[in-house]
Each structure stands twice: as structure tokens, then as C-alpha cells.
Design a protein around this motif. Structure first.
Motif, PDB file in Angstrom:
ATOM      1  N   LEU A   1      45.845  -3.993 -50.666  1.00 37.66           N
ATOM      2  CA  LEU A   1      46.776  -3.748 -51.910  1.00 37.66           C
ATOM      3  C   LEU A   1      48.034  -3.228 -51.417  1.00 37.66           C
ATOM      4  N   ILE A   2      49.007  -3.944 -51.863  1.00 36.75           N
ATOM      5  CA  ILE A   2      50.444  -3.516 -51.374  1.00 36.75           C
ATOM      6  C   ILE A   2      51.484  -3.262 -52.392  1.00 36.75           C
ATOM      7  N   GLY A   3      51.708  -1.909 -53.013  1.00 35.51           N
ATOM      8  CA  GLY A   3      52.439  -1.776 -54.157  1.00 35.51           C
ATOM      9  C   GLY A   3      52.227  -0.314 -54.615  1.00 35.51           C
ATOM     10  N   GLY A   4      52.117  -0.166 -56.029  1.00 32.65           N
ATOM     11  CA  GLY A   4      51.848   1.067 -56.407  1.00 32.65           C
ATOM     12  C   GLY A   4      52.136   1.202 -58.059  1.00 32.65           C
ATOM     13  N   ALA A   5      51.930   1.981 -58.650  1.00 27.81           N
ATOM     14  CA  ALA A   5      51.738   2.403 -60.016  1.00 27.81           C
ATOM     15  C   ALA A   5      53.508   2.844 -60.541  1.00 27.81           C
ATOM     16  N   ARG A   6      54.015   2.472 -61.297  1.00 22.01           N
ATOM     17  CA  ARG A   6      55.317   3.101 -61.838  1.00 22.01           C
ATOM     18  C   ARG A   6      55.335   4.096 -62.713  1.00 22.01           C
ATOM     19  N   LYS A   7      54.414   3.847 -63.684  1.00 26.89           N
ATOM     20  CA  LYS A   7      54.270   4.817 -64.940  1.00 26.89           C
ATOM     21  C   LYS A   7      53.123   5.606 -64.854  1.00 26.89           C
ATOM     22  N   GLN A   8      53.010   6.698 -65.470  1.00 24.67           N
ATOM     23  CA  GLN A   8      51.853   7.527 -65.548  1.00 24.67           C
ATOM     24  C   GLN A   8      50.618   6.430 -66.213  1.00 24.67           C
ATOM     25  N   LYS A   9      50.860   5.957 -67.248  1.00 21.95           N
ATOM     26  CA  LYS A   9      49.668   5.198 -67.653  1.00 21.95           C
ATOM     27  C   LYS A   9      49.132   4.164 -66.799  1.00 21.95           C
ATOM     28  N   ASP A  10      49.929   3.533 -66.091  1.00 23.79           N
ATOM     29  CA  ASP A  10      49.523   2.511 -64.827  1.00 23.79           C
ATOM     30  C   ASP A  10      48.861   3.408 -63.937  1.00 23.79           C
ATOM     31  N   GLU A  11      49.233   4.695 -63.454  1.00 26.81           N
ATOM     32  CA  GLU A  11      48.422   5.407 -62.324  1.00 26.81           C
ATOM     33  C   GLU A  11      46.770   5.612 -62.970  1.00 26.81           C
ATOM     34  N   LEU A  12      46.713   5.993 -64.169  1.00 27.04           N
ATOM     35  CA  LEU A  12      45.693   6.391 -64.936  1.00 27.04           C
ATOM     36  C   LEU A  12      44.601   5.217 -64.824  1.00 27.04           C
ATOM     37  N   TYR A  13      45.380   3.949 -65.220  1.00 26.92           N
ATOM     38  CA  TYR A  13      44.542   2.695 -65.244  1.00 26.92           C
ATOM     39  C   TYR A  13      44.154   2.372 -63.978  1.00 26.92           C
ATOM     40  N   PHE A  14      44.884   2.482 -62.843  1.00 33.60           N
ATOM     41  CA  PHE A  14      44.512   1.991 -61.720  1.00 33.60           C
ATOM     42  C   PHE A  14      43.371   3.039 -61.042  1.00 33.60           C
ATOM     43  N   ALA A  15      43.460   4.311 -61.384  1.00 33.92           N
ATOM     44  CA  ALA A  15      42.548   5.204 -61.147  1.00 33.92           C
ATOM     45  C   ALA A  15      40.995   4.773 -61.711  1.00 33.92           C
ATOM     46  N   GLY A  16      41.275   4.292 -62.861  1.00 34.48           N
ATOM     47  CA  GLY A  16      39.913   3.983 -63.472  1.00 34.48           C
ATOM     48  C   GLY A  16      39.344   2.879 -63.040  1.00 34.48           C
ATOM     49  N   LEU A  17      39.978   1.960 -62.365  1.00 38.05           N
ATOM     50  CA  LEU A  17      39.923   0.660 -61.725  1.00 38.05           C
ATOM     51  C   LEU A  17      39.104   1.224 -60.579  1.00 38.05           C
ATOM     52  N   LEU A  18      39.515   2.055 -59.664  1.00 33.50           N
ATOM     53  CA  LEU A  18      39.022   2.454 -58.478  1.00 33.50           C
ATOM     54  C   LEU A  18      37.605   3.042 -58.659  1.00 33.50           C
ATOM     55  N   SER A  19      37.514   3.987 -59.663  1.00 30.05           N
ATOM     56  CA  SER A  19      36.328   4.333 -60.033  1.00 30.05           C
ATOM     57  C   SER A  19      35.244   3.346 -60.488  1.00 30.05           C
ATOM     58  N   GLU A  20      35.722   2.648 -61.271  1.00 23.77           N
ATOM     59  CA  GLU A  20      34.547   1.878 -61.899  1.00 23.77           C
ATOM     60  C   GLU A  20      34.220   0.592 -60.705  1.00 23.77           C
ATOM     61  N   TYR A  21      35.210   0.180 -59.750  1.00 24.34           N
ATOM     62  CA  TYR A  21      34.468  -0.962 -59.022  1.00 24.34           C
ATOM     63  C   TYR A  21      34.051  -0.342 -57.570  1.00 24.34           C
ATOM     64  N   GLN A  22      34.595   0.680 -57.167  1.00 28.21           N
ATOM     65  CA  GLN A  22      34.447   1.407 -55.731  1.00 28.21           C
ATOM     66  C   GLN A  22      34.082   0.530 -54.611  1.00 28.21           C
ATOM     67  N   PHE A  23      35.149  -0.405 -54.444  1.00 27.87           N
ATOM     68  CA  PHE A  23      34.996  -1.266 -53.293  1.00 27.87           C
ATOM     69  C   PHE A  23      35.014  -0.578 -52.114  1.00 27.87           C
ATOM     70  N   LYS A  24      34.314  -1.156 -50.941  1.00 24.30           N
ATOM     71  CA  LYS A  24      34.303  -0.299 -49.709  1.00 24.30           C
ATOM     72  C   LYS A  24      35.028  -0.519 -48.797  1.00 24.30           C
ATOM     73  N   ASN A  25      35.554  -1.854 -48.642  1.00 26.14           N
ATOM     74  CA  ASN A  25      36.411  -2.105 -47.402  1.00 26.14           C
ATOM     75  C   ASN A  25      37.926  -2.575 -48.137  1.00 26.14           C
ATOM     76  N   MET A  26      38.578  -1.402 -48.593  1.00 28.24           N
ATOM     77  CA  MET A  26      40.064  -1.589 -49.335  1.00 28.24           C
ATOM     78  C   MET A  26      41.071  -0.776 -48.609  1.00 28.24           C
ATOM     79  N   THR A  27      42.295  -1.385 -48.404  1.00 25.71           N
ATOM     80  CA  THR A  27      43.271  -0.889 -47.886  1.00 25.71           C
ATOM     81  C   THR A  27      44.408  -0.879 -48.737  1.00 25.71           C
ATOM     82  N   VAL A  28      44.937   0.371 -49.043  1.00 24.71           N
ATOM     83  CA  VAL A  28      45.878   0.389 -50.238  1.00 24.71           C
ATOM     84  C   VAL A  28      47.268   0.971 -49.360  1.00 24.71           C
ATOM     85  N   THR A  29      48.377   0.235 -49.418  1.00 22.14           N
ATOM     86  CA  THR A  29      49.610   0.590 -48.871  1.00 22.14           C
ATOM     87  C   THR A  29      50.687   0.572 -49.825  1.00 22.14           C
ATOM     88  N   LYS A  30      51.949   1.570 -49.520  1.00 27.28           N
ATOM     89  CA  LYS A  30      52.947   1.685 -50.325  1.00 27.28           C
ATOM     90  C   LYS A  30      53.921   0.173 -50.119  1.00 27.28           C
TER      91      LYS A  30
END
Length: 378
Positions: free
Chosen positions: A226-255
Motif C-alpha cells: 500500500l502506497i499512499g495515505g488518508a487525507r481526511k479524518q473520516k478516511d483515517e477512521l475508515y482505513f483503520a476499520g479495514l485494518l481491524s476487519e481484515y488483519q492481513f499478515k504480510n502488508m507494507t504501508v508506505t507514504k
């Protein structure tokens, strides 16, 4: 020496289309080029291109317009290329005193959904009509148009059919491409998403599709980039919810990577995705990273949008899909796993199609000629 001025409110001074492609091409032809931006802060010269940029998007319309007017007065350009309606409207004063050619480069759907989303019904309708009329006024003031894609010709090409225009897609210059055509490793796959981590841009669809692949073939070694980021607070909350729901093991997140290093950032990816929502605005907007993925030699899986179908034959190096049909998307991914020769074919086709059809060198001269003729006709 003719002077070319770029005016943009929403884009940074180092925007890939404006700075790295259009401005650079004109500078290389001997024009004196300047970029003025209201969404980034820098004053100076980069690679022979003058920059006057201020981070003032929070200012009112009159203040922003005055900044552009002062820049126009000081620079006295022969041609002004504008990226938004306010930029065009800001040239009205100099048009009365000089013969500057004003070109409107339409790269965004206007008005966009984000411009009216903060208003409730029915006020959002009134705002949409207001912005639509502003767009028409900008079209009236411009002498020529550049359209990023055919699907953005409405409404200006229909209201002002006698004004000359060209379609100038977002094709990359090869000097910014890091090519890495891969062969699939047995029982391994690396899947990539770049851009905004938001519901509209489709990161939820991407996660759902990866989850479907995981459920269908649990022993498959899946890596996620994953390369990018959330621009708005609602997007940050949405993305955090996805991470919690799916819990992928081998994932790299960069800016987000810089433009010059963008194609290096996803070099290890096997497949690149864009699964944005299928709505009216998105159907009229061509996802530009498609061309960078192709240039890098990456097969793609993209939302089946009208603009994409019109401009690109994706079938040679990937698939267009319903972004909400996770099982069908999983079929495409697993199809590559089961038929690695198909993956290799698509990877090589991606680069070949880019070289033949979708590169900046193939359209650069038409852009330069269009600007030159716009100046001569004034």
C-alpha cells in the motif's frame, strides 16, 4: 522569446502533468516558462522553470484572484494555461490589455462530488448549478481547450463548439519510468494499491478482493503493498476499520512516493489495482496511474469505467471489473496463479502497449504545436 504562464489553484507547482511534462516540454523548445500555484509554497527556479507558489487555498476568492492578477501583470505572458475556473477568470483583466492566449486545460470533472458533498439536499443542487455556471463562464473566457480525456469534453465542447481543442491524455515520459517486468513465483503473489486510502477511491474493494483470494486459496503466500495515505479524518477512521476487519499478515504501508520515485516504489508488485467506485464522476475520469503501471510492465485490475474503456484496451494487459464483485476479481488473480504464461504475456504486453500508444513522446509535439498556434492566432 514567448512567455508561457501556468496558473493552478488545486495543483502543486511540481504537479506531474504541469511541471514534469507540459512546462518541461515548452522550456525545452525555448519558451520562457513560469508556474503559479495556490496550493504549495515555493518561490524560485527549478530546471529553468520559474516558480511562484503560495499555500493560500484558505484565502477567499478575491484574494486568490488578486494573487494571480498580480503575477500576470508582472510576467506579461503571451500564453496562459489554466487548470481551474478561478485561474481562467483571473486572466480576464490581462486579456483586456494584452493579446495573451488563454488555454483552459480541463483535467478534473467540474463540479466534483467533493465540492458539494458538505451541503445537504437541496442546497447541494444549488451549489452544483452555481459551479456549473462558473465552469461555463471559464469556458467563455478561454480561447482554446485542452481536454485530459474525451469524457471531459462536456459541457464546454458542446456549448462552445467553434473553439479549438485537443485531447491530451496523461501519458508518462519514459525518463520517469522504472521498468520491472516480473515472472510469477510459485504460490506467491504481491498485490499493490496506490493513492488515497478512502472508500470512494476503492481501498475497501481492494481489501475485500484480497480477502476473497485468501479465502479461496489459504496456502497462497500473499503480500500486499500500500502506497499512499488518508487525507481526511473520516478516511483515517475508515482505513483503520479495514485494518481491524481484515488483519492481513504480510502488508507494507508506505507514504506517497515522490513523482520521480513513484514507479520504483511499487517495483516488486505483481498486479496493480484501482477499484474506485462506479459513479457518474468516476465514469468521466480516467485513472492516470494506469499508464504508469503499464509502462512499468505491471498487469492491472481496474474498475470498468467509461473513460477507461474509451481510451485504453486494458484487455491486453489486465482486466476491467465490477469493483464490488470480489469473487470475480479473485478469479482474475487466481487465473494468473494457475496460468503463469498468461501473466507473463500480460506483463510484456503492458510495456509494449505503453511504448506503442501511451507514452508522452507520442503526443508531446501535438501539445507544443497547439500552444504555438494559440499564440500565433492572437
Amino acid at each position: 522569446m514567448h512567455k508561457i504562464l501556468f496558473l493552478t489553484t488545486a495543483h502543486r507547482y511540481d504537479d506531474d502533468r504541469i511541471f514534469y511534462h507540459q512546462a518541461k516540454a515548452l522550456k525545452d523548445c525555448g519558451y520562457q516558462v513560469k508556474i503559479a500555484s495556490l496550493s504549495s509554497d515555493f518561490q524560485g527556479t527549478i530546471n529553468g522553470i520559474e516558480i511562484e507558489a503560495y499555500e493560500v487555498l484558505d484565502k477567499n476568492t478575491q484574494e486568490k484572484k488578486a494573487i494571480f492578477e498580480n503575477i500576470c501583470d508582472a510576467f506579461q505572458p503571451h500564453c496562459i494555461i489554466c487548470s481551474e475556473p478561478l485561474a481562467v477568470i483571473s486572466t480576464r483583466k490581462i486579456q483586456k490589455t494584452t493579446k495573451a492566449a488563454v488555454i483552459y486545460d480541463i483535467t478534473e470533472w467540474y463540479p466534483s462530488m467533493r465540492m458539494v458533498e458538505k451541503f445537504s439536499f437541496p442546497f447541494n443542487l444549488f451549489e452544483a448549478v452555481k459551479f456549473f455556471l462558473i465552469q461555463l463562464y471559464a469556458g467563455f473566457l478561454s480561447i482554446h481547450y485542452i481536454f485530459g480525456e474525451n469524457t471531459k469534453k462536456f459541457p464546454l465542447a458542446y456549448f462552445f463548439p467553434l473553439k479549438k481543442s485537443i485531447v491530451l491524455p496523461y501519458y508518462p515520459d519514459d525518463i520517469y519510468i522504472h521498468q520491472n517486468i516480473k515472472e510469477l513465483e510459485k504460490n506467491k503473489i504481491t498485490l499493490c494499491y496506490t493513492g488515497q486510502f478512502s472508500e470512494e477511491k476503492g481501498i475497501g474493494h481492494f481489501f475485500s478482493a484480497v480477502d476473497a483470494v485468501r479465502n479461496r486459496q489459504p496456502d497462497l503466500d500473499i503480500s500486499i503493498v500500500l502506497i499512499g495515505g488518508a487525507r481526511k479524518q473520516k478516511d483515517e477512521l475508515y482505513f483503520a476499520g479495514l485494518l481491524s476487519e481484515y488483519q492481513f499478515k504480510n502488508m507494507t504501508v508506505t507514504k506517497p512516493a515522490s513523482f520521480e520515485t513513484f514507479t520504483e516504489a511499487y517495483a516488486d508488485a505483481d498486479i496493480c489495482f484501482d477499484l474506485r467506485a462506479m459513479n457518474y464522476e468516476n465514469h468521466h475520469c480516467l485513472p492516470i496511474k494506469l499508464f504508469y503501471y503499464a509502462a512499468s510492465g505491471k498487469p492491472v485490475i481496474y474498475t470498468d469505467l467509461k473513460a477507461t474503456r474509451q481510451h485504453v484496451d486494458v484487455s491486453k494487459f489486465g482486466y476491467l471489473v465490477d469493483p464490488e464483485d470480489s469473487e470475480a476479481i479473485a478469479d482474475k488473480v487466481l487465473g494468473y496463479i494457475e496460468h503463469p504464461a498468461l501473466y507473463t504475456e500480460h506483463a510484456h504486453n503492458a510495456r509494449t502497449e505503453y511504448e506503442k500508444k501511451y507514452n508522452w513522446d507520442g503526443i508531446k509535439e501535438s501539445f507544443i504545436s497547439f500552444v504555438k498556434n494559440s499564440i500565433l492566432q492572437r
